[in-house]
Design an enzyme around this catalytic site. Structure first.
Site, PDB file in Angstrom:
ATOM      1  N   TYR A 155      -8.736  13.670 -42.010  1.00  5.49           N
ATOM      2  CA  TYR A 155      -8.306  12.508 -42.815  1.00  5.49           C
ATOM      3  C   TYR A 155      -8.309  12.849 -44.313  1.00  5.49           C
ATOM      4  O   TYR A 155      -7.345  12.583 -45.036  1.00  5.49           O
ATOM      5  CB  TYR A 155      -9.250  11.350 -42.520  1.00  5.49           C
ATOM      6  CG  TYR A 155      -8.905  10.039 -43.203  1.00  5.49           C
ATOM      7  CD1 TYR A 155      -7.871   9.234 -42.730  1.00  5.49           C
ATOM      8  CD2 TYR A 155      -9.626   9.600 -44.311  1.00  5.49           C
ATOM      9  CE1 TYR A 155      -7.572   8.031 -43.346  1.00  5.49           C
ATOM     10  CE2 TYR A 155      -9.335   8.402 -44.927  1.00  5.49           C
ATOM     11  CZ  TYR A 155      -8.308   7.615 -44.446  1.00  5.49           C
ATOM     12  OH  TYR A 155      -8.007   6.423 -45.048  1.00  5.49           O
ATOM     13  N   LYS A 159      -5.169  12.966 -46.905  1.00 11.02           N
ATOM     14  CA  LYS A 159      -5.104  12.080 -48.075  1.00 11.02           C
ATOM     15  C   LYS A 159      -5.051  12.888 -49.371  1.00 11.02           C
ATOM     16  O   LYS A 159      -4.419  12.471 -50.347  1.00 11.02           O
ATOM     17  CB  LYS A 159      -6.297  11.121 -48.064  1.00 11.02           C
ATOM     18  CG  LYS A 159      -6.274  10.133 -46.889  1.00 11.02           C
ATOM     19  CD  LYS A 159      -5.031   9.270 -46.903  1.00 11.02           C
ATOM     20  CE  LYS A 159      -5.058   8.160 -45.871  1.00 11.02           C
ATOM     21  NZ  LYS A 159      -3.870   7.299 -45.934  1.00 11.02           N
TER      22      LYS A 159
END
Ligand code: NAI
Length: 248
Positions: A155, A159
């Site tokens: 993640y 990002k």
């Protein structure tokens, strides 16, 4: 205030949470919204928007990670609305776990949705935006992409990748009247964060100077600012909306 009158926005992941709030904010500002989700949840959001702003929303069901399907939906959105002024890449997922045990599938699923999905939609809109010499692209990143987060290698990488993508496209498109920015939310109360164990929530809370979690509307306010005429000289930036959690 009709600051989005005659403006067409695409919001991915608009079926709930932050994306739903962003879509509703555009409609409240007089704009029209293509609500994109991988399930039929966006249809309910579009229906709710149309109940108060007739004809302002349409729903589209697509997996943002599927390039060909995104191309087709992109073409459909242009056919339905005639143009696109604003793209908000908000669709995102988590598949948390320590890196040592993270499966290839969990890595790929998160990178494909959060990073490639954003690129897919950007490619679906950028040519017409370049032609019309105007546009706003806003990518929803995360504080995890700024500071890292144990248990979120996939993640956080996706990002952080969005921030590199944002800055690069800001440079490539600045001369064409298109701004590209990112919003990095901190901990926002949605279904995504609801499922986290209480111990994690308490730990996060202790790192937030404001002492509380954010609301989807806090992110929608930042996104609509970056999408508005008021932000015409802002590009390549990351607006962190996190109650003071990360102060770069
Ligand atoms: P959520 O899980 O409540 O909603 C995500 C939406 O994205 C859903 O409508 C879902 O159907 C859609 N979606 C997921 N995968 C998709 C795919 N492959 N194709 C199309 N649609 C897809 O999440 P939430 O909390 O509203 O988050 C929205 C964005 O904000 C995400 O990118 C998330 O990473 C980011 N974010 C959220 C934070 C939070 O605390 N809630 C913090 C930092 C960033």
């Amino acid at each position: 205030m009709n600051r989005f009158e005659n403006q067409i926005a695409i919001v991915t992941g608009a079926g709930r949470g932050i994306g739903e709030s962003i879509a509703k904010s555009f409609a409240a500002g007089g704009g029209k919204v293509a609500c994109v989700s991988r399930s039929d949840s966006a249809a309910k959001v579009a229906e709710a928007i149309n109940a108060t702003h007739p004809g302002a929303a349409r729903a589209y069901c697509v997996d943002v990670a599927n390039k060909k399907a995104v191309e087709e939906v992109g073409a459909q959105i242009f056919a339905d609305f005639g143009k696109v002024d604003i793209l908000v890449n908000n669709a995102g997922i988590t598949r948390d776990g320590l890196a040592m045990r993270m499966s290839e599938e969990d890595w790929d699923a998160v990178l494909d949705t959060n990073l490639k999905g954003a690129f897919n939609f950007i490619q679906a809109v950028m040519r017409p935006m370049i032609k019309q010499r105007s546009g706003r692209i806003i990518n929803i990143s995360s504080v995890a992409g700024l500071m890292g987060n144990a248990g979120q290698a996939n993640y956080a990488a996706s990002k952080a990748g969005l921030l590199g993508l944002t800055k690069t496209l800001a440079r490539e498109l600045a001369g064409r009247g298109i701004t590209v920015n990112a919003v990095a939310p901190g901990f926002i109360k949605t279904d995504m964060t609801d499922v986290l164990p209480e111990a994690i929530k308490t730990g996060v809370l202790s790192q937030i100077p404001m002492g509380r979690f954010g609301e989807p509307e806090d992110i929608a306010a930042a996104v609509t600012f970056l999408a508005s005429a008021a932000a015409k000289y802002v590009t390549g930036q990351t607006l962190t909306v996190d109650g003071g959690m990360v102060m770069a």
